[in-house]
Design an enzyme around this catalytic site. Sequence first.
Site, mmCIF file in Angstrom:
data_model
loop_
_atom_site.group_PDB
_atom_site.id
_atom_site.type_symbol
_atom_site.label_atom_id
_atom_site.label_comp_id
_atom_site.label_asym_id
_atom_site.label_seq_id
_atom_site.Cartn_x
_atom_site.Cartn_y
_atom_site.Cartn_z
ATOM 1 N N LYS A 52 66.306 -2.582 -18.799
ATOM 2 C CA LYS A 52 67.201 -3.023 -19.868
ATOM 3 C C LYS A 52 67.008 -4.515 -20.141
ATOM 4 O O LYS A 52 66.926 -4.940 -21.290
ATOM 5 C CB LYS A 52 68.660 -2.715 -19.500
ATOM 6 C CG LYS A 52 68.968 -1.220 -19.534
ATOM 7 C CD LYS A 52 70.316 -0.870 -18.933
ATOM 8 C CE LYS A 52 70.489 0.653 -18.871
ATOM 9 N NZ LYS A 52 71.719 1.068 -18.182
ATOM 10 N N GLN A 96 76.725 -0.943 -14.564
ATOM 11 C CA GLN A 96 75.815 0.132 -14.189
ATOM 12 C C GLN A 96 76.495 1.109 -13.230
ATOM 13 O O GLN A 96 77.136 0.708 -12.259
ATOM 14 C CB GLN A 96 74.559 -0.477 -13.546
ATOM 15 C CG GLN A 96 73.445 0.513 -13.250
ATOM 16 C CD GLN A 96 72.733 1.048 -14.484
ATOM 17 O OE1 GLN A 96 72.854 0.515 -15.579
ATOM 18 N NE2 GLN A 96 72.000 2.129 -14.314
ATOM 19 N N ASP A 119 78.187 0.683 -23.771
ATOM 20 C CA ASP A 119 77.894 1.975 -23.140
ATOM 21 C C ASP A 119 78.712 3.100 -23.787
ATOM 22 O O ASP A 119 78.406 4.273 -23.599
ATOM 23 C CB ASP A 119 78.283 1.928 -21.650
ATOM 24 C CG ASP A 119 77.095 1.825 -20.715
ATOM 25 O OD1 ASP A 119 75.994 2.213 -21.120
ATOM 26 O OD2 ASP A 119 77.294 1.360 -19.572
HETATM 27 N N1 LIG Z 1 76.542 2.056 -17.156
HETATM 28 C C1 LIG Z 1 75.472 2.836 -17.191
HETATM 29 N N2 LIG Z 1 74.839 3.053 -18.364
HETATM 30 C C2 LIG Z 1 73.726 3.844 -18.412
HETATM 31 O O1 LIG Z 1 73.136 4.046 -19.500
HETATM 32 C C3 LIG Z 1 73.229 4.432 -17.204
HETATM 33 C C4 LIG Z 1 73.934 4.169 -16.009
HETATM 34 N N3 LIG Z 1 75.046 3.391 -16.032
HETATM 35 N N4 LIG Z 1 73.516 4.711 -14.835
HETATM 36 C C5 LIG Z 1 72.316 5.513 -14.751
HETATM 37 C C6 LIG Z 1 71.976 6.203 -16.067
HETATM 38 C C7 LIG Z 1 70.528 6.630 -16.174
HETATM 39 N N5 LIG Z 1 69.963 5.849 -17.265
HETATM 40 C C8 LIG Z 1 68.613 5.846 -17.627
HETATM 41 C C9 LIG Z 1 68.057 4.883 -18.439
HETATM 42 C C10 LIG Z 1 66.698 4.863 -18.720
HETATM 43 C C11 LIG Z 1 65.851 5.820 -18.188
HETATM 44 C C12 LIG Z 1 64.386 5.759 -18.458
HETATM 45 O O2 LIG Z 1 63.906 4.861 -19.120
HETATM 46 N N6 LIG Z 1 63.605 6.704 -17.959
HETATM 47 C C13 LIG Z 1 62.146 6.708 -18.092
HETATM 48 C C14 LIG Z 1 61.454 6.631 -16.740
HETATM 49 C C15 LIG Z 1 62.047 5.623 -15.792
HETATM 50 C C16 LIG Z 1 61.514 5.784 -14.348
HETATM 51 O O3 LIG Z 1 60.276 5.743 -14.177
HETATM 52 O O4 LIG Z 1 62.348 5.937 -13.427
HETATM 53 C C17 LIG Z 1 61.697 7.982 -18.771
HETATM 54 O O5 LIG Z 1 62.438 8.983 -18.748
HETATM 55 O O6 LIG Z 1 60.614 7.991 -19.331
HETATM 56 C C18 LIG Z 1 66.400 6.812 -17.406
HETATM 57 C C19 LIG Z 1 67.764 6.822 -17.133
HETATM 58 C C20 LIG Z 1 70.929 5.040 -17.775
HETATM 59 N N7 LIG Z 1 72.110 5.236 -17.162
#
Ligand SMILES: Nc1nc(=O)c2c([nH]1)NC[C@@H]1CN(c3ccc(C(=O)N[C@@H](CCC(=O)O)C(=O)O)cc3)C=[N+]21
Length: 294
Positions: A52, A96, A119
């Site tokens: 982020k 987070q 969020d």
């Molecule tokens: N307050 C809060 N807001 C959130 O938005 C939040 C959170 N807490 N806690 C956890 C979850 C999970 N999440 C992700 C964000 C990006 C990828 C992402 O970019 N994934 C990549 C791969 C990343 C990797 O390699 O691990 C993909 O799917 O291609 C995944 C999951 C946001 N979250």
Amino acid sequence: MEILDGKKVSNDIKDEIAVEVQKMKERGEKVPHLAAVLVGNDGASLTYVGSKVRACERIGFESTLVKMPDTTSEIELLAKIKELNEDDNIDGFIVQLPLPPQIDEQKILLAVHPDKDVDGFHPMNFGRMALEMPAFISATPFGILELLERYNVETKGKHTVVIGRSHIVGRPISILMGRKGSPGNSTVTLTHSHTQNIEQIIAQADIVISALGVPNFLKAEMVKENAVVIDVGITRVSDESNPKGYRIVGDVDFENVSKKASFITPVPGGVGPMTIAMLLKNTLLARERHQNNK
Ligand SMILES: Nc1nc(=O)c2c([nH]1)NC[C@@H]1CN(c3ccc(C(=O)N[C@@H](CCC(=O)O)C(=O)O)cc3)C=[N+]21
């Protein structure tokens, strides 16, 4: 079959936002500023928050990462949130998740000022979203809508089956898909751990949104021919052949389901990157609203 390429679309969105930031700079306006609060040092959370912050840098936003130890008390975190609510330099911030066990998540989400809640987790924003009022829509469901829209996937009159009722994905996307407008106007079934005959329900879906977190849950035999398949699952499984020591896998048996689907999101490279792009979009919106309220 067409792949809903979240990696590509998220890059397009970031480029679009970067253009807006450039215009703000040219008008002599302050650029959007996102803050992220990370409590503890969970590996996955560190990775996400890191992405982020990097994304902010790339598009010209300001960002602040607030790291707090995993022994942080609820009172200390609430004090930090109050500080961010009152800091006029910060347009939006996120806390987070997950939080350590001594902290009550609901209390924390209620403490974030709804105008800075990029969020979209505050009940005010959730309620406004459900009532079709202007609101911050949480980034993952917002990202799914954006993908469907940019690939012109028809949702009107279709049967959408959502698997999983989490507060951050399953529940909100089930509401959004049934809202008026486009994407929306879908007939929605929200399924969960107590759903009976779940396989019969999934078999009737024109659109399946799996937000379960169970690798390989959704198999080709379970989905209708030409179904649209959205995979929100992200599970880390250990993988020695990967330099990171793990790889991430979705809920969908992509290799086989993709042969039957009309549209499908991959993991990685599908919904995950969209989540980050839409968080940035919400921060831009927060900045614009903030500017107009002055
Ligand atoms: N307050 C809060 N807001 C959130 O938005 C939040 C959170 N807490 N806690 C956890 C979850 C999970 N999440 C992700 C964000 C990006 C990828 C992402 O970019 N994934 C990549 C791969 C990343 C990797 O390699 O691990 C993909 O799917 O291609 C995944 C999951 C946001 N979250």
